[in-house]
Every structure is written in C-alpha cells, then in structure tokens.
Enzyme design. Structure first.
Site, PDB file in Angstrom:
ATOM      1  N   ASP A 143       2.738   0.924   0.586  1.00  0.00           N
ATOM      2  CA  ASP A 143       1.328   1.272   0.353  1.00  0.00           C
ATOM      3  C   ASP A 143       0.810   1.045  -1.158  1.00  0.00           C
ATOM      4  OD1 ASP A 143       0.992   2.919   2.936  1.00  0.00           O
ATOM      5  OD2 ASP A 143       2.430   3.970   1.882  1.00  0.00           O
ATOM      6  N   GLU A 203      -0.041  -2.071   3.012  1.00  0.00           N
ATOM      7  CA  GLU A 203      -1.182  -1.334   3.346  1.00  0.00           C
ATOM      8  C   GLU A 203      -2.006  -1.080   2.167  1.00  0.00           C
ATOM      9  OE1 GLU A 203      -0.282   2.410   5.274  1.00  0.00           O
ATOM     10  OE2 GLU A 203      -2.310   2.875   5.102  1.00  0.00           O
TER      11      GLU A 203
HETATM   12  O1  G3P Z   1       0.939   1.217   8.228  1.00  0.00           O
HETATM   13  C1  G3P Z   1       1.421   2.083   9.105  1.00  0.00           C
HETATM   14  C2  G3P Z   1       1.529   3.281   8.364  1.00  0.00           C
HETATM   15  O2  G3P Z   1       2.121   3.433   7.256  1.00  0.00           O
HETATM   16  C3  G3P Z   1       0.137   3.970   8.256  1.00  0.00           C
HETATM   17  O3  G3P Z   1       0.217   5.408   8.173  1.00  0.00           O
HETATM   18  O4  G3P Z   1      -0.220   7.235   6.363  1.00  0.00           O
HETATM   19  O5  G3P Z   1       2.102   6.263   7.112  1.00  0.00           O
HETATM   20  O6  G3P Z   1       0.434   5.008   5.405  1.00  0.00           O
HETATM   21  P1  G3P Z   1       0.513   5.954   6.501  1.00  0.00           P
HETATM   22 MG    MG Z   2       1.230   3.135   5.080  1.00  0.00          MG
END
Ligand code: G3P
Ligand code: MG
Length: 246
Positions: free
Chosen positions: A44, A116
């Site tokens: 992320d 992401e």
């Molecule tokens: O990209 C999949 C997943 O990472 C999405 O949710 O909150 O874990 O970033 P989160």
């Molecule tokens: Mg994620």
C-alpha cells in the site's frame, strides 16, 4: 487434503508481504513472502509531507509503528526514525520502507507487485504520477498491477499511461463488476473474497479480466477460491497457501 482435479493453478500474492507472520509492509515481510514461494506481493502506498512514496497501510503511523501522526504531515526523515515491528515482538527493529527501497530489491527479482494506491481516504496530489514515474525509472512496468478502492485514481493511472495493468478493488457487492471494470478500462477484479462466486469469475474471464480476491487466510476459503477459478489470491500466509495448493 482434498484434491481439486481439473482446476487450473492459482497464483499466491503476499498481502502486505507475509503480514500474518511478519510486520506488515516492511522489507522483512516482502522478503519472507517471496522466500515462501509467493509469485507476487501486495503493498500500500501514501505520500509523505515532502512527497516521498511511503509503503504503509493506514493514513497514520499510529497502529503499525511506535510513532504518531498522519503520513501526509510527516517527512520521510521523520518516518524513517520509527520502528515498524509493532506487535511482532520477536522481530528486530524494522523501518517503514519507501517505494524506491522496495524497487531497489525487486529489480533483481522477477515476482510481480500489486501496488495499492491508498488514496481512498486522503487524496495525495500526483500520487499516481509519482508512482508511475518511479516504475518507469526502474523498468518494472510489466511486473506491476495497480489497484485502488479509489477508482478515479485507476482512471488517472490509465489516463497517464494506458499501458499499465490495473484492477478494480472493491469490498462490497457490485452489480456485474466485470462490466464496470471493462468500462473503466481495467484489466481485473480484486474483490473482497466474500464477493467471489464461480459466476463472477466466469463472467470476468469471459471479458478477459483477472480475478484476485483478498484477504484469503483460511484453508477452506483458499480451496473455495481455487474451485471458483480465481487467478490468484491475496493472503497474509503465503506459505500456508502454497503448501495447501501445490
Ligand atoms: O489489495 C487487497 C487488500 O490489500 C485491500 O485491502 O485494507 O488490506 O489494503 P487492505
Ligand atoms: Mg492493501
């Protein structure tokens, strides 16, 4: 263990690396996922106050480090002073990585990277552009899949450079998400696993879309996703998934 005859193989993507056993979104976590045999990692990204691309999940450093504050209000230097091992007492101090740090390591390897864009709560000006620029600098374009809950951000990625692979990330049920993804110009669906059925996967495949649900940690669900025909799963436990599905 139950054998799934005639079911094609499914890729394993390490969620925030190997977040079940290592401090999430750290170098040690990413390296662990690849050592365990994952074919890709998910991470992320946010932007620091001084415009560095920071690899971290939340909008603040509060949960996963010993510091406090919003990423967008801290400098890269501030963030690098923090210890990101948080609940993993057995780990040594680890730092919050920048995306260039991850790419420096990744450029020597072959796995793919799901970036992401974490701009669904706070919009970071030029985040997409900065990430794309870095991907080009490192020559990693063919190994990147962009995803985001902010679908305007995916549209921006595609308007900057339509050659990038993107996937629509969503947590709630969407009506015929394969049509939506195609309309956006996207290449895949990254649904919460509760939204996955064989019908969704089949329809997505018919449109040429990949389906990679998150976050699939339980063995039964790993088998269900494979049976539904998913192309990949995103999991905190790559080793568990690989041992089960090999
Ligand atoms: O990209 C999949 C997943 O990472 C999405 O949710 O909150 O874990 O970033 P989160
Ligand atoms: Mg994620």
């Amino acid at each position: 263990m139950q054998k799934l005859k005639g079911v094609r193989s499914m890729e394993i993507i390490g969620h925030r690396g190997a977040a079940g056993t290592c401090p999430e979104n750290t170098m040690v976590s990413f390296q662990r996922a690849i050592e365990e045999g994952a074919s890709g990692i998910e991470l992320d990204v946010h932007l620091s106050q001084d415009g560095e691309i920071i690899v971290i999940h939340d909008e603040t450093v509060d949960r996963t480090t010993d510091g406090k504050g919003y990423i967008g209000e801290l400098t890269y230097k501030d963030i690098r002073k923090l210890n990101a091992k948080y609940k993993f007492k057995e780990h040594n101090k680890c730092m919050v990585p920048s995306l260039p740090e991850v790419f420096e390591w990744a450029k020597e390897e072959t796995f793919f990277i799901n970036i992401e864009l974490k701009n669904n709560v706070i919009e970071y000006p030029l985040l997409e552009w900065k990430v794309i620029d870095l991907v080009h600098q490192y020559g990693l374009k063919d190994r990147i899949v962009f995803s985001s809950f902010n679908h305007n951000s995916l549209a921006r990625v595609l308007s900057y450079d339509s050659r990038f692979e993107t996937a629509v990330l969503y947590s709630h049920k969407l009506f015929e998400p394969w049509h939506y993804a195609k309309h956006l110009g996207s290449d895949g669906l990254h649904p919460n696993s509760r939204n996955v059925t064989e019908v969704v996967v089949k329809a997505a495949h018919k449109e040429g879309l990949k389906v990679r649900p998150y976050t699939v940690n339980k063995k039964e669900e790993m088998l269900e996703m494979k049976k539904a025909g998913c192309d990949a799963i995103v999991t905190d436990y790559p080793k568990r998934a690989i041992e089960l599905l090999k």
